[in-house]
Every structure is written in C-alpha cells, then in structure tokens.
Design a protein around this motif. Structure first.
Motif, PDB file in Angstrom:
ATOM      1  N   TRP A 103       0.858  -1.196   0.000  1.00 60.24           N
ATOM      2  CA  TRP A 103       0.000   0.000   0.000  1.00 60.24           C
ATOM      3  C   TRP A 103       0.891   1.241   0.000  1.00 60.24           C
ATOM      4  N   ILE A 104       0.500   2.202  -0.814  1.00 55.33           N
ATOM      5  CA  ILE A 104       1.132   3.524  -0.773  1.00 55.33           C
ATOM      6  C   ILE A 104       0.039   4.498  -0.328  1.00 55.33           C
ATOM      7  N   VAL A 105       0.195   5.046   0.875  1.00 58.57           N
ATOM      8  CA  VAL A 105      -0.832   5.906   1.462  1.00 58.57           C
ATOM      9  C   VAL A 105      -0.342   7.355   1.405  1.00 58.57           C
ATOM     10  N   LEU A 106      -1.114   8.195   0.714  1.00 64.62           N
ATOM     11  CA  LEU A 106      -0.791   9.625   0.581  1.00 64.62           C
ATOM     12  C   LEU A 106      -1.628  10.425   1.570  1.00 64.62           C
ATOM     13  N   ASP A 107      -0.933  11.165   2.454  1.00 64.66           N
ATOM     14  CA  ASP A 107      -1.641  12.052   3.394  1.00 64.66           C
ATOM     15  C   ASP A 107      -1.882  13.420   2.728  1.00 64.66           C
ATOM     16  N   ASP A 108      -2.731  14.221   3.342  1.00 65.73           N
ATOM     17  CA  ASP A 108      -3.065  15.575   2.827  1.00 65.73           C
ATOM     18  C   ASP A 108      -3.657  15.501   1.425  1.00 65.73           C
ATOM     19  N   ALA A 109      -4.404  14.442   1.135  1.00 65.07           N
ATOM     20  CA  ALA A 109      -4.885  14.210  -0.228  1.00 65.07           C
ATOM     21  C   ALA A 109      -5.998  15.164  -0.640  1.00 65.07           C
ATOM     22  N   ASP A 110      -6.511  15.969   0.285  1.00 64.05           N
ATOM     23  CA  ASP A 110      -7.551  16.925  -0.089  1.00 64.05           C
ATOM     24  C   ASP A 110      -6.980  18.204  -0.702  1.00 64.05           C
ATOM     25  N   ARG A 111      -5.663  18.371  -0.629  1.00 64.70           N
ATOM     26  CA  ARG A 111      -5.060  19.571  -1.184  1.00 64.70           C
ATOM     27  C   ARG A 111      -4.991  19.456  -2.712  1.00 64.70           C
ATOM     28  N   PRO A 112      -5.160  20.577  -3.430  1.00 63.48           N
ATOM     29  CA  PRO A 112      -5.139  20.530  -4.905  1.00 63.48           C
ATOM     30  C   PRO A 112      -3.858  19.922  -5.468  1.00 63.48           C
ATOM     31  N   ALA A 113      -2.714  20.247  -4.891  1.00 61.77           N
ATOM     32  CA  ALA A 113      -1.453  19.718  -5.413  1.00 61.77           C
ATOM     33  C   ALA A 113      -1.419  18.201  -5.305  1.00 61.77           C
ATOM     34  N   GLU A 114      -1.865  17.675  -4.164  1.00 58.16           N
ATOM     35  CA  GLU A 114      -1.867  16.213  -3.975  1.00 58.16           C
ATOM     36  C   GLU A 114      -2.879  15.537  -4.908  1.00 58.16           C
ATOM     37  N   LYS A 115      -4.018  16.184  -5.149  1.00 58.41           N
ATOM     38  CA  LYS A 115      -4.986  15.619  -6.103  1.00 58.41           C
ATOM     39  C   LYS A 115      -4.378  15.513  -7.497  1.00 58.41           C
ATOM     40  N   ALA A 116      -3.647  16.550  -7.898  1.00 56.77           N
ATOM     41  CA  ALA A 116      -2.995  16.525  -9.210  1.00 56.77           C
ATOM     42  C   ALA A 116      -1.928  15.429  -9.263  1.00 56.77           C
ATOM     43  N   ILE A 117      -1.235  15.242  -8.165  1.00 63.20           N
ATOM     44  CA  ILE A 117      -0.202  14.197  -8.119  1.00 63.20           C
ATOM     45  C   ILE A 117      -0.823  12.814  -8.286  1.00 63.20           C
ATOM     46  N   VAL A 118      -1.932  12.562  -7.602  1.00 61.44           N
ATOM     47  CA  VAL A 118      -2.603  11.259  -7.707  1.00 61.44           C
ATOM     48  C   VAL A 118      -3.049  11.012  -9.142  1.00 61.44           C
TER      49      VAL A 118
END
Length: 369
Positions: free
Chosen positions: A326-341
């Motif tokens: 599993w790769i778990v990304l925190d702070d996923a609600d931020r726009p930058a993290e959404k773009a990364i996903v």
C-alpha cells in the motif's frame, strides 16, 4: 285732482264745440245773429274748446311729468339708500374678507406648522426605521454568521470527536510507554494513523517506509513492534527533525524496530526522461539497501517546498515495493496532492486509488484491484 285722459278731453271739447256750433245755426237762421258773427262765434267757441283741451292736456302732461319726477326722485332716493346699503355691505364684506384672509393665513400658518412638525416627526420616524432596518440587516448578517459558525463548530466538533475516537483506539491498542508529541496540524492525524496501524496489524509488512518523520514514526514503530517485529524507516531531509525523531525513538525504546535516515532534498529527475524539470526530493542514496517495502506513508516533503514535491514517491519507491504493498498519501484533499494522484494513475496504469475519509484526506494506491 287727476286730469282726464286726452282722448276724453278731446271728445268732450268736440262735443261742446259741436253743440255750440249747432246752437248758432238756428240763431243765424232766425236772424238773431248775422251769419258772419255766427261763424266768428263758432270759431271762437271751437278755439276756446281747443284751448281748454290744450290747457287740460298740458296740465295732465305736467302732472304726469311731476309724477315721473317724483317717482324718479323716489327711485333716486331709493338708489341712494341702496347705494349706502351696498357701501355698508361692501365695507362689511371688506372687513369680513380681511378677517377671513387673516383667519385663513392663521390657519395656513397653523397647518404649515403642524405639517412641519409632522415632517420632522416623519423624518425622525424614517431615521428610526432606517436604523431598525440596519439593525435587522445586521441581525440577519449576524444570524447567517452564527449559522455558519454553528455549522463550522458542528463540523469541527464532529471532526474532533472522530480524531479523539481514533486516538483512543490506537492508544488502547499500542499503549505507548512515554509521552508523545501532539498529532494533527503538521503531524499526521489519528484517523490516518489508525488506517496505517490496521494495515500493519492485518498484513504484517516486512518494511514500513515513511516519507517524513515525527510523531507518526513513533506510532508506526509501536505497531511494528507489536505485530510480528516489522521494521520502520523514516526519511527526513531536515537534520534537526531527524535528531528529534531519533531521540523519541530512544525514549520509547523503539530503536530495534525504527530508524531515521537523513536524506537531504536533491534535484530528482525521472529515469525515463532526464531532461524533464527537476523536483526536490529525498536523496536516493538513502534507498540503496531497502528491503521489500509492504507499506509506504507519504507525508513529506512539506507541500510548501514545491507544487509536485511528493510526486517522486511512486516512481522512486515502487520498484522496492512488494506486490501487495500500500502507498498511502496524506493531505490528499489539497489541490497539489490531487494533481499528483491523477498523474500517478495516468503514468502507472497498474495502480488503483481508493480515497479514505480522513481529516486531511487520504488516498491508498496499490497494484491491481
């Protein structure tokens, strides 16, 4: 004495003259009077009759004129009296008009005064109504703010309860032996830690890799110690944080299951395209001896470092991961993290992503379904 009418006088004179003339005819015929004398006498009689008629007519005319004059005088007197009366009436009317005008002016002044007071009162009432309208508007705005505040407070209360519930769960499960620094804020929230600890307890991954270090490192180390002796490695770019986290590990007696590796941020280029713009990420030399990774927690580098600063985690770490990792990304609600996903999923079709409800958002990526 009233004079007889002219026609009656003329008839009477004619009758008298005719009678006299007729009386002279027999006298002339009998020889008592000469014919010439009879004619003269007849003419004289007629003349006298006419003169009498004329006199009587004149007297009648004079009487009538006198009567007309008297009537005129009486009418003049009446007109004079009427004129005097009219003058008195006119004077009275003038006085009345003056009084009415003065009264009217007085009433107008009173009315204007009242109207002025009414206007002042209306203006005051208008001002009060404006103040009331402003107050009502203020109350409405305050009401909306209160409702918004209550909604925010309700959401915050629910979130706080959810985090407290998760913290109670992980504390009761892991029972830390020393005080721990606070969670949330810059640190991970209890709900995402519970997700990670549940995964550790279920799958017993050999290696747990954390991008970033701090309170979460200690919690993951307790879970690794509790479940099958797993090992936690935390990458930290800041030497001060690395030392602080290592001290916490020693304070909790977790040095056998956890370590912090100092990995300063360096320019990272994807192997497939070295000419692509570089991204600051942990020095890859810290990954050289990594055993098989079963769980990755991406909570660093800090998002303020660069817009896509957490993107290299998948291309750099995926080759070291087990098939079921599993790769778990925190702070996923931020726009930058959404773009990364989105970028990860586009470049690595074998990966799937599942969002988990967490305070700051969390996305779990893994191979397959």
């Amino acid at each position: 004495m009233r004079t007889p009418p002219p026609r009656l006088l003329l008839a009477a004179s004619a009758a008298v003259a005719g009678t006299a003339v007729l009386a002279l005819v027999p006298l002339s015929a009998s020889g008592l009077l000469e014919p010439l004398q009879a004619v003269q006498l007849a003419v004289s009689i007629v003349t006298l009759a006419l003169a009498a008629v004329l006199v009587l007519y004149v007297r009648r005319t004079d009487g009538k004129a006198q009567r007309v004059d008297n009537r005129v005088k009486r009418q003049e007197a009446a007109l004079s009296r009427a004129g005097s009366d009219l003058a008195r009436v006119a004077a009275a009317l003038d006085g009345l008009a003056a009084r009415l005008d003065e009264n009217a002016r007085g009433h107008v002044r009173e009315v204007l005064t009242v109207l002025g007071e009414d206007r002042m009162e209306l203006a005051a009432q208008s001002d009060r109504l404006a103040e009331l309208a402003a107050a009502v508007s203020g109350l409405d705005t305050a009401g909306r703010e209160i409702r918004t505040g209550l909604a925010t407070l309700t959401s915050a209360t629910r979130q706080n309860y959810s985090q407290l519930e998760a913290l109670v769960d992980v504390r009761s499960l892991l029972q830390p032996r020393a005080p721990l620094p606070p969670l949330r804020g810059w640190a991970a929230s209890p709900d995402v830690l519970r997700l990670l600890i549940e995964r550790i307890a279920t799958t017993h991954p050999k290696t747990i890799l954390e991008c970033g270090s701090g309170s979460s490192t200690i919690w993951l180390a307790y879970a690794a110690q509790r479940f099958a002796g797993n090992h936690v490695i935390a990458l930290e770019h800041d030497e001060r944080f690395a030392e602080a986290t290592q001290a916490l590990i020693l304070a909790h007696g977790l040095q056998d299951v956890a370590e912090v590796r100092l990995a300063p941020l360096t320019d990272w280029h994807p192997a497939a395209d070295p000419d692509e713009e570089s991204i600051p990420w942990y020095a890859t030399r810290a990954l050289s001896d990594l055993p098989e990774i079963g769980l990755v927690f991406v909570d660093g580098p800090p998002g303020a470092t660069a817009p896509a600063v957490r993107y290299p985690a998948v291309p750099a770490l995926l080759p070291y991961c087990s098939a079921d990792a599993w790769i778990v990304l925190d702070d996923a609600d931020r726009p930058a993290e959404k773009a990364i996903v989105e970028r990860w999923l586009a470049e690595y079709p074998e990966l799937t992503a599942v969002s988990h409800k967490a305070e700051k958002g969390a996305v779990v990526l893994r191979r397959g379904h």
